[in-house]
Design a protein around this motif. Structure first.
Motif, mmCIF file in Angstrom:
data_model
loop_
_atom_site.group_PDB
_atom_site.id
_atom_site.type_symbol
_atom_site.label_atom_id
_atom_site.label_comp_id
_atom_site.label_asym_id
_atom_site.label_seq_id
_atom_site.Cartn_x
_atom_site.Cartn_y
_atom_site.Cartn_z
ATOM 1 N N ASN A 1 0.808 -1.443 -0.022
ATOM 2 C CA ASN A 1 -0.007 -0.093 0.115
ATOM 3 C C ASN A 1 0.926 1.345 0.072
ATOM 4 O O ASN A 1 0.764 2.204 0.728
ATOM 5 C CB ASN A 1 -1.095 -0.072 1.310
ATOM 6 N N ALA A 2 1.896 1.373 -0.841
ATOM 7 C CA ALA A 2 3.036 2.258 -0.822
ATOM 8 C C ALA A 2 2.523 3.471 -1.492
ATOM 9 O O ALA A 2 1.506 3.559 -2.389
ATOM 10 C CB ALA A 2 4.183 1.703 -1.497
ATOM 11 N N TRP A 3 3.241 4.604 -1.081
ATOM 12 C CA TRP A 3 3.110 5.897 -1.660
ATOM 13 C C TRP A 3 4.354 6.313 -2.408
ATOM 14 O O TRP A 3 5.507 5.537 -2.105
ATOM 15 C CB TRP A 3 2.869 6.991 -0.523
ATOM 16 N N VAL A 4 4.319 7.114 -3.178
ATOM 17 C CA VAL A 4 5.559 7.597 -3.797
ATOM 18 C C VAL A 4 5.612 9.244 -4.145
ATOM 19 O O VAL A 4 4.455 9.745 -4.052
ATOM 20 C CB VAL A 4 5.839 6.884 -4.979
ATOM 21 N N TYR A 5 6.511 9.728 -4.028
ATOM 22 C CA TYR A 5 6.654 11.159 -4.466
ATOM 23 C C TYR A 5 8.045 11.485 -5.344
ATOM 24 O O TYR A 5 8.915 10.480 -5.490
ATOM 25 C CB TYR A 5 6.540 12.071 -3.227
#
Length: 565
Positions: A406-410
């Motif tokens: 359930n990863a985020w990235v920026y």
């Protein structure tokens, strides 16, 4: 032909002299009901030197009116693509940039989507572009529809007539699942427009900018409980925008949430569904609180900031009083389950101890509400200090390899080598590939720090975003903001914003196809034909992959829907 007019995709950027870099012509696009479909019209004049000195029209180059004909002409909106000066196209250090930029040197690059007034001046041997949006009606008939663009002289003489077929799939794309936040700065709006913070004028402008963000796939809003503890020189300040009024008395603190509730209600009205509370500690180690102003004995004072280190203990007592009331207000608004907290932006392994102490100050009062923070050091995740990190795109695979789900990235100013980004000097296809990457890796969310940051680096002073787009040589051009402040408090989109929106639409398209087939089938469609392993630092180059992928997936969906009838 004197008048050269071509329909091209939004994945191209039309440079004044080099044109479209061999862009492929677009004859047909496919879209869904309620979707905004976009394309560009590139144009150039190749004729002889032109001089018209009549009173009605005095141009050194011919002027052309532009009109739309066809099935959806009432749903078509045209804007002019205007060039901006770019002085800082990208970083110059090794492994900070690569060969896939439009240019290495300062120059003019297309970026602003300006209002269109019905005509264009054709420039001799210089390319320009129009941006065309078509809102497909919810009740549009499936099948092929005609959109015709006509360039004509002021006397009605047709110069060029060019046609596009818009194929409508009689279905609506599913709701966007990916959480998408672009940090929103109401202080920069008050500064630019010269209005009082949270005056009625300011609220109107905030609403205008919020609506634009929400209409382009931004479904999470950065909410300034206190003035954002971001991009501010240590010891310096940025304009105060504090939604929670604080009253400090001898017996403790009390709070007024009236501005906060107005903010939340406006956010709901324009379409935001997720809320991130502004950082509860400053950048660069969580050693200081954000700026907090309060009413003390009838006067307004700054009670926390750079002059009050967290280690003094006073801020911990403040959080003990404040956070339980905030949780109750979030419950009243019915948004606690879709709220996220921040501690401090971009902690590193070198300040892990102070970050962890700050987190321990907060966690007892917010329960299981998620805490998300941008970072690049995987050790903070491996050691369990940051349980829900937002890694930068250049390091995301280090986190995925450690089992992050359930990863985020920026991405931001530092991600210019091989990975996707949205610098003005980058080709648009490199911006849009993000959607495919988000889908493949089942990413929960994407974050960017700059929806409308109109300050110099560290907020030393304000800048004119129409002239300065790099926070004064601090970040590659385009990184600080993706919309411009237009007349009467209305935002002007950069061409990068609808491209970002299309990246989010790509995730919806692929999820829709998956629901009708299987995830394995969609992954085969993404990677099988080109025999490529898509990563955040590896993907097909050029616009053709994305253009073909959309058409293939959309038509497969249409076939599936027909077979289900």
């Amino acid at each position: 032909m004197d008048y050269d007019v071509r329909i091209i995709s939004t994945l191209e950027k039309v440079l004044p002299k080099s044109g479209m870099l061999d862009a492929r012509p677009i004859r047909k696009l496919t879209g869904f009901r309620k979707q905004r479909v976009s394309f560009q019209i590139a144009y150039c004049y190749h004729g002889d030197y032109y001089l018209n000195q009549t009173k009605a029209q005095a141009f050194r180059n011919p002027y052309a009116t532009v009109r739309v004909e066809g099935d959806f002409k009432e749903k078509v909106n045209i804007r002019k693509v205007e060039n901006v000066p770019v002085l800082f196209p990208h970083e110059k250090q090794v492994k900070k940039y690569d060969s896939e930029y439009l240019g290495d040197e300062p120059g003019l690059y297309p970026n602003i989507l300006a209002p269109f007034e019905g005509g264009v001046q054709m420039i001799l041997e210089q390319w320009r572009a129009l941006w065309v949006d078509c809102e497909i009606p919810e009740d549009a008939e499936g099948g092929d529809h005609d959109i015709t663009i006509v360039f004509a002289g002021t006397d009605g003489t047709e110069y060029v007539r060019t046609r596009l077929t818009l194929h409508v799939v009689p279905a609506v794309l599913p709701k966007q699942k990916v959480l998408h936040t672009e940090w929103f700065y109401p202080d920069c709006l008050a500064d630019y427009y010269g209005c009082d913070v949270f005056s009625e004028e300011h609220w109107k402008i905030i609403g205008n900018f919020m609506r634009t963000a929400a209409s382009r796939g931004v479904n999470m809003i950065f909410t300034p409980l206190f003035t954002p503890a971001l991009d501010t020189l240590i010891g310096g300040e940025r304009t105060t925008v504090q939604l929670v009024k604080v009253y400090k008395r001898s017996d403790g603190y009390s709070f007024d949430y009236s501005l906060f509730h107005r903010w939340i209600e406006l956010c709901k009205e324009v379409g935001f569904e997720y809320f991130e509370m502004s950082h509860l500690f400053a950048q660069w180690g969580a050693k200081f609180p954000p700026k907090v102003v309060a009413e003390v004995d009838g006067s307004t004072e700054k009670i926390f900031g750079w002059n009050t280190p967290v280690s003094d203990g006073g801020y911990e007592e403040f959080l003990k009083a404040f956070l339980p009331t905030l949780i109750e207000e979030l419950k009243k608004e019915g948004i606690l389950e879709c709220t996220y907290f921040h501690i401090s932006d971009e902690p590193t392994i070198d300040n892990a101890d102070t970050y962890q102490k700050a987190l321990h100050m907060v966690r007892p009062y917010i329960g299981d509400v998620p805490v998300i923070d941008a970072l690049s050091h995987v050790q903070l995740y491996e050691e369990g200090i940051v349980k829900k990190p937002i890694p930068s795109s250049e390091y995301i695979h280090d986190f995925l390899d450690q089992g992050l789900e359930n990863a985020w990235v920026y991405y931001c100013c530092g991600q210019g080598y091989r990975v996707s980004n949205r610098f003005i000097a980058m080709p648009a296809w490199r911006t849009r590939i993000l959607g495919v990457q988000l889908y493949k890796y089942n990413m929960e969310g994407f974050l960017h720090w700059g929806f409308n940051f109109y300050n110099s680096q560290y907020s030393l002073h304000r800048i004119d975003p129409f002239r300065v787009n790099d926070s004064e040589d601090a970040f590659p051009a385009g990184d600080p903001f993706i919309v411009y402040p237009g007349k009467d408090g209305e935002p002007i989109e950069s061409m990068r914003l609808p491209v970002m929106a299309d990246a989010m639409l790509d995730t919806q398209l692929l999820e829709y196809l998956e629901s009708l087939t299987s995830r394995e089938h969609v992954l085969e469609l993404l990677e099988g034909a080109d025999n490529v392993d898509i990563r955040f630092d590896q993907y097909p180059l050029g616009p053709d992959y994305l253009l073909d992928l959309w058409e293939k997936a959309a038509l497969e969906i249409e076939k599936c829907l027909v077979s289900l009838k």
